[in-house]
Every structure is written in structure tokens, then in C-alpha cells.
Design an enzyme around this catalytic site. Sequence first.
Site, short mmCIF file in Angstrom:
data_model
loop_
_atom_site.label_atom_id
_atom_site.label_comp_id
_atom_site.label_asym_id
_atom_site.label_seq_id
_atom_site.Cartn_x
_atom_site.Cartn_y
_atom_site.Cartn_z
N HIS A 1 0.85 -1.19 0.00
CA HIS A 1 0.00 0.00 0.00
C HIS A 1 0.88 1.24 0.00
O HIS A 1 2.11 1.14 0.05
CB HIS A 1 -0.99 -0.01 1.16
CG HIS A 1 -0.40 0.02 2.53
ND1 HIS A 1 0.38 -1.00 3.04
CD2 HIS A 1 -0.48 0.96 3.53
CE1 HIS A 1 0.74 -0.70 4.28
NE2 HIS A 1 0.23 0.48 4.59
N HIS B 1 1.34 3.94 2.05
CA HIS B 1 1.85 4.69 3.20
C HIS B 1 3.37 4.83 3.16
O HIS B 1 4.08 3.90 2.75
CB HIS B 1 1.41 4.03 4.51
CG HIS B 1 -0.04 4.27 4.83
ND1 HIS B 1 -0.75 3.47 5.69
CD2 HIS B 1 -0.90 5.23 4.39
CE1 HIS B 1 -1.99 3.92 5.78
NE2 HIS B 1 -2.11 4.98 5.01
N ASP C 1 5.70 4.69 5.31
CA ASP C 1 6.55 3.73 6.01
C ASP C 1 6.57 2.38 5.30
O ASP C 1 7.15 1.42 5.82
CB ASP C 1 6.11 3.57 7.47
CG ASP C 1 4.71 3.02 7.64
OD1 ASP C 1 3.84 3.31 6.79
OD2 ASP C 1 4.47 2.28 8.62
N HIS C 2 5.98 2.32 4.11
CA HIS C 2 6.02 1.12 3.27
C HIS C 2 6.60 1.40 1.89
O HIS C 2 6.96 0.46 1.18
CB HIS C 2 4.62 0.52 3.13
CG HIS C 2 4.07 0.00 4.42
ND1 HIS C 2 3.97 -1.34 4.72
CD2 HIS C 2 3.62 0.65 5.53
CE1 HIS C 2 3.47 -1.49 5.94
NE2 HIS C 2 3.25 -0.29 6.44
N HIS D 1 -7.55 -1.11 5.36
CA HIS D 1 -6.57 -0.21 5.95
C HIS D 1 -6.40 1.01 5.04
O HIS D 1 -6.40 2.15 5.49
CB HIS D 1 -5.26 -0.96 6.14
CG HIS D 1 -4.15 -0.14 6.73
ND1 HIS D 1 -4.20 0.35 8.02
CD2 HIS D 1 -2.95 0.25 6.22
CE1 HIS D 1 -3.09 1.02 8.27
NE2 HIS D 1 -2.32 0.98 7.19
N ASP E 1 -0.26 -4.23 6.15
CA ASP E 1 -0.98 -3.80 7.35
C ASP E 1 -2.43 -4.31 7.36
O ASP E 1 -3.25 -3.78 8.09
CB ASP E 1 -0.98 -2.28 7.45
CG ASP E 1 0.39 -1.72 7.86
OD1 ASP E 1 1.30 -2.51 8.10
OD2 ASP E 1 0.51 -0.48 7.91
N HIS F 1 4.69 -5.03 11.02
CA HIS F 1 4.99 -4.29 12.25
C HIS F 1 5.12 -5.23 13.44
O HIS F 1 4.49 -6.29 13.49
CB HIS F 1 3.89 -3.27 12.56
CG HIS F 1 3.82 -2.13 11.60
ND1 HIS F 1 4.61 -1.00 11.71
CD2 HIS F 1 3.05 -1.93 10.50
CE1 HIS F 1 4.32 -0.17 10.73
NE2 HIS F 1 3.38 -0.71 9.99
#
Length: 272
Positions: A71, A73, A75-76, A130, A149, A187
Site C-alpha cells: 500500500h 503509506h 513507512d512502506h 486499511h 498492514d 509491524h
Amino acid sequence: MVAATLGSAGVMEVVRVPCLSDNYVWLLHEAAPAGGSGGGRTAVVDPAEEAPVVEALAARGWSLDAVLNTHHHGDHTGANLALKRRFPGLVIVGPRADKDRIPGIDVQVGTGDTWHLGGLEVRVFDTPGHTRGHITYWVPQAASLFPGDTLFALGCGRLFEGSPQQMWTSLSQLAPLPDDTLVYCAHEYTQSNARFAVTVDPGNAALAQRKAAIDAARARGEPTVPSRLGEEKATNPFLRPHDPAIRQQLGFDAAAPDWQVFGAIRAAKDRF
């Protein structure tokens, strides 16, 4: 915590690369056939940062052929473009449903698609909830699932862009996969997830036992990911809204649809 190599059925090596404060980035390396040549292609799932990924690759003498994003985001996807500059020919694979938010995307995939890492099949599920364009990767030959996530050890992602019904539909696609499937989520949330899980499923002996093992592992500084999908189905409340004890704990009768009970579990976790 340093990068660590994990076995996956002899056909694929998986390396856990800790990034940021609690992210896990995964290197997937195609193993050479026994007694033969070939293999050796490498992908990274959801690269949050460039430096830890490059360090883990260098330590093993690997190059990088592909990025697999679940996805959009940051942090990905944070290292997408830096890795593309560093490794000529690198291909970025990501969700067709969210192509405009994936930096550097080359290949768009969704439910029913199969992408190949050399001789390895990487099958794709659309798993929105998400985010609206989230996908999950499954490598059946290595019994390995990379849900980003969508699914966590003892948890699931927050519903930032989707509904409870949508997320439950997404999780319901993953639950039928084999119990021995390794779940490489993104995570290290397991200990906090366990603290919540026992509040909605207090009579689950397997969950209580798992929580104790998780607490002990974290006290030793050990990771709790990957987990087994069968273990998640037995102890993760987000996969178990059909369970009578959970329904009773949350005040639902047998007539309530599973997605509605799931939504109540998710709302309770948001308040926890």
C-alpha cells in the site's frame, strides 16, 4: 535488532529487516535449485528505509530486482525511488487500485494476478480496508504470506480508508489459506495486540498461552513475527468474529453478521 534470515520451505529465503521504530521490511531471495544453477533473484516488500535494506543485501552479496508494495503509506514506500536509482533495472510492483500513490510503480497488480520472482509464483489478493488500494502477496511454494498492514500477529490494520465490512471481506480471503502459512506482517505490534485480545476473548486458553510466550520473547528482545496462519485463526480475535464466546463478550447474538462483530472488535481496539 539486526536483519535475520528465516527459512521458507527451501525454495525462498526471507530476511527480516527492522526499520524505523517498529516496521519489518522483508527481503525475498529465490533459492537455487538443489544440485543446479539458477535462482538468486531478490525482492523487497515494503521498503521503509534505504540504508537498512542496502546493508542487509550487501551482507549477503545480493542485488535487488524488485520492490513489492502492499500500500501507499510512507513507512512502506519510503525507499522506493532511492532503491530504483541504486539498482538499475529494478521493477516496482504495487496495487493497481492505488497506482497513483505508489512512487515509481512499474507493474500494477490485483486479485487474480500472479507475478514471478524468477521461478517463484507471487499471487495477489486485493485486501482493502486499511487503505482503499491495499493488496496482499502470497508465495504458495514457500508457504509465505505478506499482508502488509491488513493482518498482524493477533491484530489487523486500522480502517483509515475502508469500512468494517470491507476489511472483514479482505481478511476472509486470507483465512482459507493453509494453516502452516507463515504470516510476515509489517509491524512488531504483537505484544500490544495480545494485551487487547485477551479482553475480548478472556476464556481462550490458547490465546493466554500465546500471550505468555509473546511477553517472554519481547522481554528477551526477540521478534514475534512471522507467525503461522493456523495460530492466528485460533487466537487472533479479528479472524474470529464467528466465535460464540467473543460474541457473548461483546453483546452480540448468533444472528449478527460476522462483519458487524468484527467492526465492534476493531472499534474496541481503537479505544484500547
